[in-house]
Write a protein that holds these residues in place. Structure first.
Motif, short mmCIF file in Angstrom:
data_model
loop_
_atom_site.label_atom_id
_atom_site.label_comp_id
_atom_site.label_asym_id
_atom_site.label_seq_id
_atom_site.Cartn_x
_atom_site.Cartn_y
_atom_site.Cartn_z
N GLY A 35 43.75 8.67 4.07
CA GLY A 35 45.20 8.68 3.96
C GLY A 35 45.70 7.62 3.00
N ARG A 36 45.10 6.44 3.07
CA ARG A 36 45.50 5.38 2.16
C ARG A 36 45.09 5.70 0.72
NH1 ARG A 36 44.61 -0.37 5.34
NH2 ARG A 36 45.62 0.26 7.29
N ALA A 37 43.98 6.42 0.58
CA ALA A 37 43.49 6.74 -0.76
C ALA A 37 44.41 7.72 -1.48
CB ALA A 37 42.08 7.32 -0.69
N THR A 38 45.27 8.44 -0.74
CA THR A 38 46.16 9.38 -1.42
C THR A 38 47.09 8.66 -2.38
OG1 THR A 38 47.72 9.27 0.43
CG2 THR A 38 46.09 11.04 0.47
N GLY A 39 47.53 7.46 -2.00
CA GLY A 39 48.38 6.68 -2.91
C GLY A 39 47.63 6.26 -4.15
N VAL A 40 46.34 5.94 -4.01
CA VAL A 40 45.52 5.57 -5.16
C VAL A 40 45.39 6.75 -6.11
CG1 VAL A 40 43.20 4.87 -5.87
CG2 VAL A 40 44.26 3.80 -3.87
N VAL A 41 45.14 7.93 -5.54
CA VAL A 41 44.98 9.13 -6.37
C VAL A 41 46.27 9.43 -7.12
CG1 VAL A 41 44.60 11.61 -6.31
CG2 VAL A 41 43.16 10.10 -4.93
N PRO A 45 36.51 7.94 2.54
CA PRO A 45 36.48 8.79 1.35
C PRO A 45 35.35 8.39 0.41
CG PRO A 45 38.13 7.07 1.08
CD PRO A 45 37.54 6.89 2.44
N THR A 46 34.75 9.37 -0.24
CA THR A 46 33.75 9.13 -1.28
C THR A 46 34.23 9.79 -2.56
OG1 THR A 46 31.90 9.00 0.27
CG2 THR A 46 31.38 9.54 -2.01
#
Length: 880
Positions: free
Chosen positions: A481-487, A592-593
């Protein structure tokens, strides 16, 4: 026991303490090994000082009295006790916060994962205490049985980072789970068995402080001085009560709320930040700052501030104040035969090893639980060996258990020698383990298998983009969920040079809703809404039950019958399993990977780290460094109308639809606010302003002419038939939708019915206006909710809004079932839309559900006959 350095690894910063240090030093201090290294340094300095020619000054310094006096009241302690009873409160406060965090959003949220580490932790508490007590029963050291109970998790994780480089990451997670149970057990022992005479009045004052602390939390007071004042009063009360003051710090830490980042607050913070950039003033700055603070839980924000001070100041100072033992011949001679030293040493080295190792082995062999993926029993035994590092709290309990300095010194020798032997034993264990088994990361594949296939994979961005970013994720995984902002940041940064692919890797042992949620995204994808459902589920990771998935599908305007049938039949389960098989073929073990240009990314998953990896592996060569175009400042940036103009059959002759509140007519004041940010555009008859389902869209205000809201297909209409027109709207009308405000695709189209002029406003601009003009934002949001209430349930009969637990809800459900009335249920307990609908209908404070029809009618406390008539009218309306 833990000194909580692990929070640093989850945070992007380490507080003001590290701000002035160089980048290499900051990177070093952000590792768990650094915290353990400083602890060792404090210990070595204490031993060197105590055994130097100036050793007498060691005890003299730490026994220096320090008195705090206010009028006739005073607190007087020597410096060592100020460290142990005062500074260490910050350490124990962080322990309480960590337990709360793990219970709310960490390893302890999934009870199925807790059985093995919990049993291992309990055995690792009980067996060392039993070994010590068996050796010291009836002797002067019997009261010290709590010394070998606790594990210093900071020390263990630091040592693991140094000696267990080849161990899987999940072993660290296992030890974290174990440490939480270990913390709870050790703290309970301190509170119950190592407290002096109890003063009930002082305890009552401390209890009032707990109530005050909780009240501040409920009132959303996030100012540090208020909490600090309550904490000081509680410390004084606990100090006078006979219960050790650090227990009060633990209790306060447990009260600090923890929750994942709130997406709505994150969006609000972004809007306010953009508004501040366009119009910097003090009020906006304060609102933006408070919005950012609300988005992250107090637990994580306070932890980010206090962890560096605890790990890099408090704990090393504690070691410096307590580890200074004069290792002379007399003491070493006593220690060799002292039951206290032997009991502490064997309890920590043997008791921890056998207790944790045997309990974990027994739990796995008997099927009482499972180890995390990638963790073997051999690596668990290595962690058990390192768990003999009981340093910090073992020394703390030593100070509580023994007033006699002779007994204290013998116990400290046992703690120090156990730390050395446990570290050596763990090092040898992992060295042998590394020799027998090659490093997992080097034996597994590093390349993406199979490569991206646009015909199969879900792709965001141009399919022929030169840069490739593939993520294996789990919809329920908070880190994904946090990685969505990175993407999203990477997509903005690289633009059309980047294509992003998402592949499923649900982890049902960890996240029980992940598999069905993954199938839901595929079912939405079958209706052309994969990314809309993907974004919505990641924005609502706490709403993944089966009925909630249907609500999400309804919010996206999907065919609910088809969606529910495909989920029920498992139509897309094979696709999800295929992604899991591809993850195994690519050597993926967790989420996530990321794969960057076909190669697995094993570093940090921050925006900068992934951007650097993309640039370094750019197939076009090192000269291509795509960067984001600079965004013009201020409100003059032109909006982009993505929908092309298309000639359609004429809709001339339709009269303007009377206002019902769902497409609000704005006042001149509101229009002026939007004109400052929007772009004026001339329109022609039949021009499509907004097409249902399009990926990118804008909001519109009619300035002149008329605009039709159209449902269904726009093209392919034969025999002069017109599109299905819902309404005709004249000047001043605002157009958009609740789903569009959330960044989701529109469900209806806008067509120009009579030429004129419209105002075009982007989503970003609209959010910025809402941040500045609350009245306008509330007007438009309420209109969106009214329209949602009218649209909801058209495909499946009536819509009922109410808490399922209300008695009236149970009676209503029975009537609907008896009469065979198709309906959907929206529960305000877990859906903000339902709460707003109840508020809009004036029922937010009641306990009676409301029934909504597709024409906007609302029934409160309907009779059976009312429901039948209502359902019949609704069916007639939806079939006309």
């Amino acid at each position: 026991m833990t000194s909580a350095p692990r929070t640093v690894s989850r945070s992007s910063g380490s507080g003001h303490l590290l701000a002035q240090l160089s980048a290499p030093v900051r990177r070093f201090l952000r590792t768990e090994a650094s915290s353990a290294a400083l602890l060792v340094l404090g210990t070595v300095l204490a031993l060197a000082w105590a055994n130097s020619p100036w050793g007498g000054s060691y005890d003299g310094f730490w026994h220096t009295e320090l008195t705090l006096r206010l009028g006739s009241a005073q607190v007087s302690e020597d410096l060592r006790h100020w460290v142990n009873d005062g500074l260490m409160c910050f350490f124990f406060f962080l322990i309480g916060m960590e337990v709360r965090r793990e219970l709310s959003m960490g390893e302890l949220t999934q009870r199925s994962r807790l059985s093995v580490p919990a049993l291992a932790a309990i055995a690792g508490l009980v067996l060392p205490a039993l070994i010590y007590f068996a050796i010291n029963a009836g002797g002067p050291g019997a009261h010290g049985w709590g010394i070998p109970m606790a594990t210093d998790t900071a020390f263990v994780l630091g040592a693991l980072a140094l000696v267990g480089q080849h161990t899987p990451t999940q072993l660290r997670v296992f030890l974290l789970s174990l440490s939480v149970v270990d913390d709870i057990g050790a703290l309970t022992a301190i509170a119950v068995f190592y407290s002096a005479d109890i003063d009930l009045l002082a305890l009552a004052i401390a209890a009032l402080c707990i109530v005050a602390f909780q009240l501040l939390t409920r009132l959303r007071v996030w100012r540090g001085p208020a909490y600090f004042a309550v904490g000081v009063v509680m410390w004084l009360a606990m100090h006078a009560s006979g219960v050790h003051a650090t227990i009060g710090a633990v209790v306060l830490g447990l009260l600090v709320s923890a929750y994942p980042p709130r997406r709505d607050e994150v969006e609000s913070a972004g809007s306010l930040a953009r508004a501040f950039r366009q119009s910097p003033d003090v009020v906006l700055a304060r609102r933006a700052k408070l919005s950012v603070e609300r988005a992250i839980s107090p637990n994580e924000r306070i932890g980010a501030q206090l962890v560096p001070w605890s790990s890099y100041v408090v704990v090393p100072v504690f070691a410096l104040a307590n580890a200074g033992v004069q290792l002379n011949t007399e003491l070493l001679g006593r220690a060799l035969t002292s039951p206290i030293t032997i009991g502490v040493f064997l309890g920590l080295v043997v008791g921890k090893l056998l207790g944790i190792g045997l309990a974990a082995t027994l739990a796995v062999r008997t099927g009482m639980g499972q180890l995390p993926p990638g963790v073997s029993l051999s690596s668990v035994w290595g962690g058990a060996a390192l768990s003999g590092l009981g340093f910090t709290v073992s020394l703390f309990v030593t100070d509580l258990a023994f007033e006699d300095p002779v007994l204290r010194e013998e116990a400290m020798v046992g703690v120090l020698s156990a730390a050395v032997v446990a570290a050596a034993l763990g090092s040898v264990w992992f060295w042998q383990l590394g020799r027998r088994a090659p490093r997992p990361d080097t034996t597994g594949p590093h390349r993406l298998e199979p490569p991206v296939d646009p015909a199969v994979d879900h792709v965001r961005g141009p399919v022929d983009a030169p840069l490739d970013l593939v993520e294996y994720g789990d919809v329920e995984c908070p880190f994904c969920g946090r990685a969505t902002g990175v993407v999203e940041e990477l997509r903005r940064r690289f633009g059309d040079d980047l294509r992003y692919v998402f592949r499923h890797l649900p982890l049902p042992d960890v996240h029980p809703h992940a598999e069905l949620a993954a199938e839901a995204t595929e079912a939405a994808g079958a209706q052309g809404a994969f990314w809309a459902m993907h974004d919505r589920l990641f924005a609502h990771q706490d709403q993944l039950e089966a009925d909630q998935l249907l609500d999400h599908a309804a919010a996206l305007g999907l065919d609910l019958g088809r969606f529910a049938e495909e989920l029920g039949q498992g139509t897309h389960a094979g696709r999800v399993r295929a992604d899991v098989a591809r993850a195994e073929a690519s050597g993926v073990r967790g989420t996530p990977t990321f794969f960057v240009n076909g190669v697995r990314h094993d570093g940090r998953t921050t925006t900068e780290a992934l951007a650097a990896a993309l640039l370094a592996t750019d197939p076009r060569g090192p000269d291509h460094h795509p960067l984001p175009e600079p965004e013009p400042a201020g409100p003059t940036r032109a909006a982009v109308l993505v929908s092309p103009a298309v000639a359609l059959p004429s809709v001339e002759g339709y009269a303007e639809t009377p206002g019902d509140g769902t497409s609000p007519r704005l006042s001149e004041e509101h229009l002026a606010a939007l004109r400052r940010v929007g772009r004026r555009m001339s329109t022609t008859e039949g021009q499509v302003l907004l097409r249902s389902g399009q990926a990118e869209f804008d909001f519109f205000v009619v300035l002149s002419g008329r605009v039709a809201v159209v449902e269904g297909p726009l093209e392919g209409l034969a025999d002069g038939r017109r599109p299905h027109v819902i309404s005709i709207n004249g000047p001043g009308r605002f157009f958009g939708g609740l789903n569009m405000l959330a960044g989701q695709r529109p469900v209806r189209s806008l067509v120009v019915a009579a030429p004129g002029e419209v105002l075009v406003i982007t989503l970003e601009q609209l959010r910025a206006v809402f941040a500045r003009n609350r009245e306008l934002g509330e007007l438009i949001t309420r209109s969106f909710l009214l329209r949602r209430a009218m649209l909801i349930g058209q495909a499946s009969g009536l819509r009922v809004v109410g808490d399922r637990r209300w008695p009236a809800s149970a009676e209503l459900r029975q009537v609907l079932t008896d009469e065979g009335i198709a309906h959907q249920w929206l529960d305000p307990a877990d859906d903000p839309v339902a709460r707003r609908i109840l508020a809009e209908t004036g029922q937010d404070g009641g306990t009676v559900p409301v029934v909504l029809g597709p024409d906007g009618r609302v029934l409160v406390e309907p009779t059976r006959e009312d429901l039948v008539r209502f359902a019949t009218a609704s069916r007639d309306l939806t079939t006309t």
